[in-house]
Write a protein that holds these residues in place. Structure first.
Motif, mmCIF file in Angstrom:
data_model
loop_
_atom_site.group_PDB
_atom_site.id
_atom_site.type_symbol
_atom_site.label_atom_id
_atom_site.label_comp_id
_atom_site.label_asym_id
_atom_site.label_seq_id
_atom_site.Cartn_x
_atom_site.Cartn_y
_atom_site.Cartn_z
ATOM 1 N N LEU A 143 0.845 -1.196 0.000
ATOM 2 C CA LEU A 143 0.000 0.000 0.000
ATOM 3 C C LEU A 143 0.882 1.248 0.000
ATOM 4 N N ASP A 144 0.378 2.291 -0.642
ATOM 5 C CA ASP A 144 0.975 3.624 -0.594
ATOM 6 C C ASP A 144 -0.017 4.582 0.049
ATOM 7 N N LEU A 151 -3.757 12.496 -4.643
ATOM 8 C CA LEU A 151 -5.061 12.499 -3.976
ATOM 9 C C LEU A 151 -4.886 12.985 -2.533
ATOM 10 N N PRO A 152 -5.993 13.206 -1.811
ATOM 11 C CA PRO A 152 -5.866 13.711 -0.442
ATOM 12 C C PRO A 152 -5.120 12.747 0.471
ATOM 13 N N GLU A 153 -4.434 13.315 1.449
ATOM 14 C CA GLU A 153 -3.795 12.498 2.480
ATOM 15 C C GLU A 153 -4.845 11.753 3.301
ATOM 16 N N GLY A 154 -4.386 10.700 3.981
ATOM 17 C CA GLY A 154 -5.265 9.994 4.907
ATOM 18 C C GLY A 154 -5.951 8.790 4.312
ATOM 19 N N TYR A 155 -5.627 8.450 3.059
ATOM 20 C CA TYR A 155 -6.227 7.298 2.391
ATOM 21 C C TYR A 155 -5.119 6.417 1.831
ATOM 22 N N LEU A 177 -5.576 -8.495 3.832
ATOM 23 C CA LEU A 177 -5.287 -7.644 4.985
ATOM 24 C C LEU A 177 -6.509 -7.441 5.873
ATOM 25 N N LEU A 178 -7.704 -7.567 5.304
ATOM 26 C CA LEU A 178 -8.919 -7.240 6.049
ATOM 27 C C LEU A 178 -9.239 -8.245 7.147
ATOM 28 N N LEU A 201 -9.555 1.130 3.538
ATOM 29 C CA LEU A 201 -9.106 0.127 2.578
ATOM 30 C C LEU A 201 -10.276 -0.704 2.083
ATOM 31 N N ASP A 202 -11.142 -1.114 2.997
ATOM 32 C CA ASP A 202 -12.325 -1.884 2.620
ATOM 33 C C ASP A 202 -13.194 -1.079 1.651
#
Length: 214
Positions: A143-144, A151-155, A177-178, A201-202
């Motif tokens: 993941l990055d 795109l916006p931070e936090g995702y 991962l979920l 992520l989901d």
């Protein structure tokens, strides 16, 4: 290059295109380096470790991209740490001159209660590391941070398709991962995610073209 305290006993060493992480006391009384950046970062990485931590006991390599193992020669020559790497990451083993002291596979638990979660797609055995006592996921390149893509931070996003050996697999395998609990995701590219990373992520995966869940 900069050094930042991310969370108690976890530090990020930030270079221009990638960061590495240093874990203190996982397990107790040890210092672990996760990844070694590019070869051109190696001397500065060693200098930073010497100045801030003195030495390291262990280095874990998450996968075979040069930006994650390129500085390994510098680190091994300076500190002679235990080397820990995936058993089935041929891209890494073809590139380095060291035999790992510990070879791990998916779902192995390393010293310090660090569970390996392999997410094939970016490379054959890209490995995320779950600090199970702390619900912290260190992503490898599974993941990055979304801001890497503007795109916006936090995702969170998978790495760009052009960097993945199999982009579809790199997304589908994120579903693995979920099944784990984590409330923080530390990435190597882009910004870390400290609020609801698992739900985010989901939500992302639900919107993709492929969903392997019933």
């Amino acid at each position: 290059m900069s050094l930042q305290s991310v969370i108690n006993d976890i530090y990020a060493i930030q270079f221009e295109h990638v960061r590495t992480y240093v874990l203190e006391n996982q397990p107790e009384g040890t210092i672990t380096l996760i990844d070694t950046a590019f070869e051109e970062n190696g001397e500065e990485l060693v200098e930073t470790i010497e100045n801030e931590f003195g030495s390291i006991d262990r280095v874990i390599i998450t996968h075979g991209d040069h930006g994650h193992h390129g500085g390994l020669d510098h680190v091994m020559e300076a500190f002679d740490p235990e080397l820990v790497a995936a058993d089935n990451e041929s891209k890494l083993h073809e590139a380095i001159d060291y035999e790992p002291d510990v070879r791990f596979e998916d779902d192995d638990v390393l010293d310090g209660n660090i569970r390996v979660i392999q997410i094939p797609g970016h490379t054959d055995a890209t490995s995320a590391l779950l600090l199970q006592d702390r619900d912290i996921l260190i992503s490898g390149d599974a993941l990055d941070g979304a801001d890497r893509a503007g795109l916006p931070e936090g995702y969170l996003l998978p790495p760009p398709a052009l960097f993945n050996e199999d982009h579809e697999a790199a997304e589908i395998n994120l579903y693995d991962l979920l099944q784990y609990d984590f409330d923080t995701v530390l990435v190597f590219h882009g910004s870390n995610v400290f609020e609801n990373p698992k739900q985010k992520l989901d939500d992302f995966l639900v919107e993709r073209e492929w969903d392997p869940r019933p």
